[in-house]
Design a protein around this motif. Structure first.
Motif, PDB file in Angstrom:
ATOM      1  N   ASP A 110       0.843  -1.192   0.000  1.00 26.93           N
ATOM      2  CA  ASP A 110       0.000   0.000   0.000  1.00 26.93           C
ATOM      3  C   ASP A 110       0.881   1.246   0.000  1.00 26.93           C
ATOM      4  N   VAL A 111       0.494   2.248  -0.749  1.00 22.88           N
ATOM      5  CA  VAL A 111       1.303   3.474  -0.849  1.00 22.88           C
ATOM      6  C   VAL A 111       1.152   4.372   0.371  1.00 22.88           C
ATOM      7  N   GLY A 112       0.193   4.079   1.239  1.00 25.74           N
ATOM      8  CA  GLY A 112       0.007   4.870   2.449  1.00 25.74           C
ATOM      9  C   GLY A 112      -1.026   5.974   2.265  1.00 25.74           C
ATOM     10  N   GLU A 128      -0.895   9.144   2.811  1.00 21.27           N
ATOM     11  CA  GLU A 128      -0.451  10.394   2.197  1.00 21.27           C
ATOM     12  C   GLU A 128      -0.450  10.343   0.674  1.00 21.27           C
ATOM     13  N   CYS A 129      -0.518   9.130   0.116  1.00 24.95           N
ATOM     14  CA  CYS A 129      -0.530   8.970  -1.343  1.00 24.95           C
ATOM     15  C   CYS A 129      -1.854   8.385  -1.841  1.00 24.95           C
ATOM     16  N   GLY A 130      -2.894   8.464  -1.010  1.00 22.23           N
ATOM     17  CA  GLY A 130      -4.215   8.000  -1.432  1.00 22.23           C
ATOM     18  C   GLY A 130      -4.507   6.542  -1.154  1.00 22.23           C
ATOM     19  N   GLY A 131      -3.667   5.886  -0.355  1.00 24.14           N
ATOM     20  CA  GLY A 131      -3.879   4.471  -0.046  1.00 24.14           C
ATOM     21  C   GLY A 131      -4.682   4.273   1.230  1.00 24.14           C
ATOM     22  N   ARG A 173      -0.322   2.013   5.870  1.00 26.68           N
ATOM     23  CA  ARG A 173       0.932   1.305   5.594  1.00 26.68           C
ATOM     24  C   ARG A 173       1.534   0.770   6.880  1.00 26.68           C
TER      25      ARG A 173
END
Length: 108
Positions: free
Chosen positions: A83-85, A87-90, A93
């Motif tokens: 998962d990108v987290g 802060e990046c729309g995920g 993380r």
């Protein structure tokens, strides 16, 4: 073959940011030396997406055990979910860190 019934491969959550599965720092995923997830030792819910990176680490530890090398010498011990987290729309993380411990018996 060698007897690794006393080896426990542990992936511990060392970072968690907004994890949708509610994994928190200190949660641990337990595997036997042959790569089997020991479900009764794990949190009630285990994020399936975290297993992607985790299994590469478990495989490396497994290979090192069979080669007679201490898997705790792995240089890059962290693995993460893909998962990108937040802060990046995920969805969130986590970062898992590997270690191998000796126990009396692995069992559930």
């Amino acid at each position: 073959g060698a007897n690794f019934s006393h080896k426990l491969i542990i992936l511990e959550v060392v970072e968690s940011h907004g994890c949708n599965s509610k994994h928190k720092v200190g949660d641990r995923l337990y595997f036997d030396a042959f790569g089997n997830l020991l479900t009764e030792r794990c949190p009630k819910k285990v994020c399936g997406y975290s297993l992607n990176g985790a299994m590469m680490m478990v495989f490396a530890a497994n290979e090192m055990l069979f080669a007679g090398i201490d898997p705790n010498q792995i240089r890059f011990k962290p693995a993460g979910c893909f998962d990108v987290g937040l802060e990046c729309g995920g969805w969130g993380r986590i970062v898992l860190e590997l270690r191998v411990e000796n126990v009396e018996e692995v069992g559930p």
